[in-house]
Design a protein around this motif. Structure first.
Motif, PDB file in Angstrom:
ATOM      1  N   GLY A  54     118.008 -12.639  47.545  1.00  0.00           N
ATOM      2  CA  GLY A  54     117.889 -14.079  47.715  1.00  0.00           C
ATOM      3  C   GLY A  54     116.966 -14.669  46.668  1.00  0.00           C
ATOM      4  N   ALA A  55     115.838 -15.221  47.129  1.00  0.00           N
ATOM      5  CA  ALA A  55     114.887 -15.861  46.210  1.00  0.00           C
ATOM      6  C   ALA A  55     113.824 -14.896  45.705  1.00  0.00           C
ATOM      7  CB  ALA A  55     114.215 -17.038  46.915  1.00  0.00           C
ATOM      8  N   ARG A  99     120.764 -19.706  56.523  1.00  0.00           N
ATOM      9  CA  ARG A  99     120.132 -18.501  55.993  1.00  0.00           C
ATOM     10  C   ARG A  99     118.925 -18.801  55.114  1.00  0.00           C
ATOM     11  NH1 ARG A  99     119.074 -13.606  56.926  1.00  0.00           N
ATOM     12  NH2 ARG A  99     121.250 -13.139  57.467  1.00  0.00           N
ATOM     13  N   THR A 100     119.031 -19.751  54.192  1.00  0.00           N
ATOM     14  CA  THR A 100     117.920 -19.990  53.270  1.00  0.00           C
ATOM     15  C   THR A 100     116.677 -20.461  54.016  1.00  0.00           C
ATOM     16  OG1 THR A 100     118.699 -22.251  52.831  1.00  0.00           O
ATOM     17  CG2 THR A 100     119.444 -20.503  51.333  1.00  0.00           C
ATOM     18  N   SER A 113     125.206 -12.171  53.468  1.00  0.00           N
ATOM     19  CA  SER A 113     124.005 -12.630  54.156  1.00  0.00           C
ATOM     20  C   SER A 113     124.276 -13.853  55.018  1.00  0.00           C
ATOM     21  CB  SER A 113     122.894 -12.937  53.146  1.00  0.00           C
ATOM     22  OG  SER A 113     123.267 -14.005  52.293  1.00  0.00           O
ATOM     23  N   CYS A 114     125.321 -14.609  54.699  1.00  0.00           N
ATOM     24  CA  CYS A 114     125.661 -15.808  55.479  1.00  0.00           C
ATOM     25  C   CYS A 114     126.557 -15.462  56.662  1.00  0.00           C
ATOM     26  CB  CYS A 114     126.337 -16.845  54.584  1.00  0.00           C
ATOM     27  SG  CYS A 114     125.248 -17.543  53.320  1.00  0.00           S
ATOM     28  N   SER A 145     123.402 -12.766  45.163  1.00  0.00           N
ATOM     29  CA  SER A 145     122.161 -12.245  44.582  1.00  0.00           C
ATOM     30  C   SER A 145     122.430 -11.021  43.729  1.00  0.00           C
ATOM     31  CB  SER A 145     121.163 -11.899  45.693  1.00  0.00           C
ATOM     32  OG  SER A 145     120.736 -13.050  46.377  1.00  0.00           O
ATOM     33  N   SER A 204     115.136 -17.396  55.890  1.00  0.00           N
ATOM     34  CA  SER A 204     114.485 -16.457  54.985  1.00  0.00           C
ATOM     35  C   SER A 204     113.076 -16.894  54.617  1.00  0.00           C
ATOM     36  CB  SER A 204     115.318 -16.289  53.705  1.00  0.00           C
ATOM     37  OG  SER A 204     116.572 -15.706  53.991  1.00  0.00           O
ATOM     38  N   HIS A 229     126.268  -5.087  48.898  1.00  0.00           N
ATOM     39  CA  HIS A 229     125.134  -5.896  49.357  1.00  0.00           C
ATOM     40  C   HIS A 229     124.430  -5.151  50.489  1.00  0.00           C
ATOM     41  CE1 HIS A 229     123.084  -9.225  51.435  1.00  0.00           C
ATOM     42  NE2 HIS A 229     123.231  -9.945  50.343  1.00  0.00           N
ATOM     43  N   GLU A 286     130.140 -14.440  51.692  1.00  0.00           N
ATOM     44  CA  GLU A 286     128.776 -14.054  51.345  1.00  0.00           C
ATOM     45  C   GLU A 286     128.188 -13.247  52.501  1.00  0.00           C
ATOM     46  OE1 GLU A 286     125.215 -13.284  49.818  1.00  0.00           O
ATOM     47  OE2 GLU A 286     126.868 -14.156  48.676  1.00  0.00           O
TER      48      GLU A 286
END
Length: 453
Positions: free
Chosen positions: A384-385, A252-253, A290-291, A423, A256, A348, A288
């Motif tokens: 996320g970030a 995922r990271t 998003s994962c 997040s 993104s 989420h 999680e």
């Protein structure tokens, strides 16, 4: 420039007559152009009454930040330079996509299911081919870099409490000054749980997917999920990377940040590990959103082969898995009372987009004596970030201040806050100073036969 993602599912769809110049069978961008052309101009995203989409447009009120404008910007880039890719590096397209936080609200609420998040990922990958910043590399590489960060956790902690050190680190990486840097736990979940499986298995087998965040940063969540599932009678398998026993990562990271090839590598590794379980019909449970939901969504676009379908069919959020259990055996989840306690629940974005949030609220509502209050909010804004990026920090907080943070601040002192996204929990803590819990932690606390945590 050939597409990074697999858009073949769209190649034979031409529902709204996109220009043949940007989508023909001989053009590798045909499927990508067709996916962008699903946006046919209804502009429902501009209507202002959507439940989820689009967080950045809702806050700024500027049409250029709407899903509609983003789809048109991508189509314009394809039309301007088919096969070349240079227009994906343009300031116009960068500006259009900059505030897309990948919430997937458009995929759910757009009448045609236009997936701007996936379209933007492809566009970012093409632009990133010529320019990947140090910060993007840092955020994308968290699953690998966390092994080194654990050795530096004391220094990360010092950076959070000593203004001089922290200011320098954040300035170098363009990280928002107000944000404390996440500190890895001293021991990861997998470190403290070295076996491949736990539990009796009298109720069956299940795979627990401990993602990067619940493994390295919040191992108490993965531990709670393991104890909850074993307490319910399951044998819980903990898959690991075959070489050196290191934890797996969904990718995922990397995805993104537009680093699709790295995401494919990590996703392929996870797919190969999980496929034997999926083919045996063993549920794969994630914590999680998003994962786990990436296995059901973006994996289909990564070109990983036919095993993705079987994996997606067996991949479940914890709340989905437990609701299925309760539907089959109503007495299977005995929960102790929690009298006169209010539980506020924030969903989420991906839970809302994929329809799993109702299961969270249903499970919490099964605890005798509680008052479950869903927080009627859109995206928390951290995404996320995104909230860590210095130039987006203010906008991130504006998203949170729409509904989420005021609701948390106004909650009674003894109320419990539930948020399944890492997040979301960070944003709540940064914005209000209040901690929030994962569903697994609440249910374990109230499971009959276990001590009150």
């Amino acid at each position: 420039m050939p597409p990074h993602l697999d858009w073949s599912a769209f190649e034979n769809t031409d529902p709204f007559g996109f220009s043949p110049a940007i989508g023909t069978p001989s053009n590798p961008d045909a499927g990508y152009a067709a996916a962008a052309s699903l946006c046919n101009g209804q502009q429902r995203c501009l209507a202002g009454h959507n439940e989820v989409m689009c967080p950045s447009y809702r806050v700024t009120g500027e049409a250029r930040h709407s899903p509609y404008h983003r789809a048109q910007a991508i189509r314009a880039a394809l039309a301007a330079s088919p096969g070349d890719g240079s227009c994906f590096e343009s300031e116009a397209l960068r500006s259009a996509l900059e505030l897309c936080i990948g919430c997937k609200g458009c995929k759910r609420e757009c009448p045609n299911g236009v997936d701007i998040a996936l379209l933007a990922t492809e566009a970012r990958a093409r632009a990133a081919a010529s320019d990947i910043s140090r910060r993007d590399r840092l955020f994308a590489g968290v699953p690998d870099l966390v092994f080194y960060a654990r050795r530096l956790r004391v220094f990360i902690h010092l950076a959070n409490i000593m203004p001089g050190i922290g200011r320098l680190a954040r300035r170098l990486m363009r990280i928002a000054p107000r944000r404390p840097l996440p500190v890895p736990a001293a021991n990861s979940f997998h470190d403290t749980h070295p076996l491949d499986a736990y539990g009796t298995g009298e109720r069956g087998d299940v795979v627990l997917l401990a993602d990067t965040f619940s493994n390295h940063f919040e191992p108490a969540i993965a531990k709670a999920a393991l104890e909850l599932l074993t307490g319910l009678g399951y044998r819980v398998h903990l898959p690991r990377r075959s070489s050196q026993g290191q934890p797996l990562c969904c990718g995922r990271t990397y995805l993104s940040q537009g680093r699709i090839e790295e995401a494919k590598h990590r996703a392929s590794e996870l797919l190969n590990t999980l496929s034997p379980f999926a083919e045996a019909g063993i549920p794969i449970v994630g914590l999680e959103p998003s994962c786990l939901l990436m296995l059901r969504d973006e994996y289909r676009a990564l070109g990983l082969g036919s095993n993705v379908t079987t994996l997606a069919r067996n991949a479940l959020m914890l709340e989905e898995f437990l609701v299925r259990l309760v539907d089959e055996t109503p007495s299977a989840l005995p929960l102790k009372p929690l009298p006169d306690r209010q539980i506020l629940v924030h969903g989420h974005c991906h839970q809302k987009a994929f329809g799993t949030q109702a299961a969270v609220e249903r499970l919490l509502g099964m605890i005798p004596g509680v008052f479950v209050t869903p927080i009627k909010a859109g995206c928390c804004g951290m995404a996320g970030a995104f909230g860590y990026e210095a130039e987006h920090d203010v906008l991130s907080m504006r998203m949170a201040e729409e509904q989420l943070l005021p609701a948390v601040r106004n909650a009674p002192t003894g109320a419990l806050i539930v948020a399944n996204g890492t997040s979301c929990r960070q944003q709540i803590l940064h914005g209000t100073g209040r901690s929030s819990l994962h569903l697994a932690q609440i249910l374990l606390m109230q499971l009959e036969g276990t001590a009150q945590a």
